[in-house]
Scaffold this motif. Structure first.
Motif, PDB file in Angstrom:
ATOM      1  N   VAL A 101       0.858  -1.176   0.000  1.00 28.38           N
ATOM      2  CA  VAL A 101       0.000   0.000   0.000  1.00 28.38           C
ATOM      3  C   VAL A 101       0.895   1.226   0.000  1.00 28.38           C
ATOM      4  N   GLY A 102       1.988   1.153   0.755  1.00 29.00           N
ATOM      5  CA  GLY A 102       3.000   2.188   0.728  1.00 29.00           C
ATOM      6  C   GLY A 102       2.625   3.483   1.424  1.00 29.00           C
ATOM      7  N   ASN A 103       1.455   3.572   1.929  1.00 29.43           N
ATOM      8  CA  ASN A 103       1.008   4.795   2.573  1.00 29.43           C
ATOM      9  C   ASN A 103       1.061   4.599   4.084  1.00 29.43           C
ATOM     10  N   PRO A 104       1.994   5.253   4.775  1.00 28.20           N
ATOM     11  CA  PRO A 104       2.113   5.078   6.226  1.00 28.20           C
ATOM     12  C   PRO A 104       0.836   5.437   6.982  1.00 28.20           C
ATOM     13  N   ASP A 105       0.051   6.380   6.443  1.00 27.12           N
ATOM     14  CA  ASP A 105      -1.200   6.755   7.112  1.00 27.12           C
ATOM     15  C   ASP A 105      -2.203   5.607   7.108  1.00 27.12           C
ATOM     16  N   VAL A 106      -2.247   4.840   6.005  1.00 28.33           N
ATOM     17  CA  VAL A 106      -3.158   3.694   5.924  1.00 28.33           C
ATOM     18  C   VAL A 106      -2.730   2.623   6.918  1.00 28.33           C
ATOM     19  N   VAL A 107      -1.428   2.353   6.970  1.00 33.00           N
ATOM     20  CA  VAL A 107      -0.912   1.350   7.906  1.00 33.00           C
ATOM     21  C   VAL A 107      -1.171   1.805   9.344  1.00 33.00           C
ATOM     22  N   ALA A 108      -0.954   3.083   9.632  1.00 31.45           N
ATOM     23  CA  ALA A 108      -1.197   3.607  10.983  1.00 31.45           C
ATOM     24  C   ALA A 108      -2.677   3.529  11.348  1.00 31.45           C
ATOM     25  N   ALA A 109      -3.550   3.829  10.393  1.00 29.32           N
ATOM     26  CA  ALA A 109      -4.996   3.740  10.660  1.00 29.32           C
ATOM     27  C   ALA A 109      -5.385   2.305  10.969  1.00 29.32           C
ATOM     28  N   PHE A 110      -4.784   1.374  10.244  1.00 27.06           N
ATOM     29  CA  PHE A 110      -5.042  -0.035  10.521  1.00 27.06           C
ATOM     30  C   PHE A 110      -4.581  -0.377  11.940  1.00 27.06           C
ATOM     31  N   ALA A 111      -3.379   0.060  12.302  1.00 26.80           N
ATOM     32  CA  ALA A 111      -2.841  -0.231  13.630  1.00 26.80           C
ATOM     33  C   ALA A 111      -3.717   0.372  14.724  1.00 26.80           C
ATOM     34  N   ASP A 112      -4.263   1.566  14.483  1.00 22.82           N
ATOM     35  CA  ASP A 112      -5.134   2.217  15.467  1.00 22.82           C
ATOM     36  C   ASP A 112      -6.436   1.455  15.682  1.00 22.82           C
ATOM     37  N   SER A 113      -6.871   0.703  14.682  1.00 23.11           N
ATOM     38  CA  SER A 113      -8.150  -0.002  14.783  1.00 23.11           C
ATOM     39  C   SER A 113      -8.037  -1.360  15.479  1.00 23.11           C
ATOM     40  N   LEU A 114      -6.834  -1.790  15.816  1.00 26.40           N
ATOM     41  CA  LEU A 114      -6.637  -3.105  16.431  1.00 26.40           C
ATOM     42  C   LEU A 114      -7.071  -3.119  17.892  1.00 26.40           C
ATOM     43  N   ASP A 115      -7.544  -4.286  18.339  1.00 25.78           N
ATOM     44  CA  ASP A 115      -7.870  -4.417  19.756  1.00 25.78           C
ATOM     45  C   ASP A 115      -6.574  -4.612  20.551  1.00 25.78           C
ATOM     46  N   GLU A 116      -6.690  -4.682  21.865  1.00 31.44           N
ATOM     47  CA  GLU A 116      -5.501  -4.746  22.723  1.00 31.44           C
ATOM     48  C   GLU A 116      -4.661  -5.996  22.466  1.00 31.44           C
ATOM     49  N   ALA A 117      -5.316  -7.146  22.288  1.00 33.26           N
ATOM     50  CA  ALA A 117      -4.574  -8.396  22.049  1.00 33.26           C
ATOM     51  C   ALA A 117      -3.780  -8.322  20.751  1.00 33.26           C
ATOM     52  N   ALA A 118      -4.405  -7.793  19.701  1.00 33.87           N
ATOM     53  CA  ALA A 118      -3.705  -7.670  18.421  1.00 33.87           C
ATOM     54  C   ALA A 118      -2.568  -6.658  18.521  1.00 33.87           C
ATOM     55  N   SER A 119      -2.792  -5.586  19.260  1.00 35.11           N
ATOM     56  CA  SER A 119      -1.738  -4.585  19.445  1.00 35.11           C
ATOM     57  C   SER A 119      -0.543  -5.183  20.177  1.00 35.11           C
ATOM     58  N   GLU A 120      -0.814  -5.998  21.187  1.00 33.14           N
ATOM     59  CA  GLU A 120       0.273  -6.656  21.914  1.00 33.14           C
ATOM     60  C   GLU A 120       1.025  -7.615  20.998  1.00 33.14           C
ATOM     61  N   GLN A 121       0.285  -8.281  20.126  1.00 25.69           N
ATOM     62  CA  GLN A 121       0.930  -9.200  19.190  1.00 25.69           C
ATOM     63  C   GLN A 121       1.824  -8.418  18.214  1.00 25.69           C
TER      64      GLN A 121
END
Length: 139
Positions: A101-121
């Motif tokens: 995708v190459g767009n850091p904003d898209v990747v960051a938005a995806f990361a922001d939408s993760l739940d706590e377990a996925a974020s820890e992973q």
């Protein structure tokens, strides 16, 4: 997880029946058409022609997932990759498609939408990546 294997099938995509038959061959280690056909027909609600199994085994061979060896009058199919190696390759390709995708904003938005377990992973993965980099630099 295992390192990325050097060998890759010519074609990564497999259909549902191909995946089912590939899983049977992984379970058995080596199988004849009869072995695979019998395994499928063990489910009383299933019907599948013997020739269909042969066709799928040949297709998986053409795609680079299986090899076929003749022993006497019988043909035996065996996997060219372990199931774990296949999972590593598929995960690697999915990650590359995601990062393409190459767009850091898209990747960051995806990361922001993760739940706590996925974020820890994700954090655990980042730590392993950092450790791998440090190990490479230390060599």
């Amino acid at each position: 997880m295992a390192p990325l294997p050097e060998y890759r099938p010519k074609q990564m995509s497999v259909g549902p029946l191909e995946a089912e038959i590939l899983n049977i061959v992984w379970e058995l280690g080596s199988a004849t058409v009869k072995d695979v056909h019998d395994r499928i027909l063990a489910d009383p609600n299933r019907e599948l022609a013997y020739t269909s199994v042969t066709t799928v085994l040949r297709r998986l061979t053409d795609k680079g997932w299986l090899a076929c060896d003749k022993k006497g009058r019988a043909f035996y199919w065996r996997p060219l990759l372990s199931k774990q190696q296949a999972e590593v390759i598929k995960a690697h390709e999915q990650l590359h498609r995601f990062l393409a995708v190459g767009n850091p904003d898209v990747v960051a938005a995806f990361a922001d939408s993760l739940d706590e377990a996925a974020s820890e992973q994700i954090e655990a993965i980042a730590k392993r990546i950092q450790a791998a980099r440090q190990a490479r630099e230390g060599q």
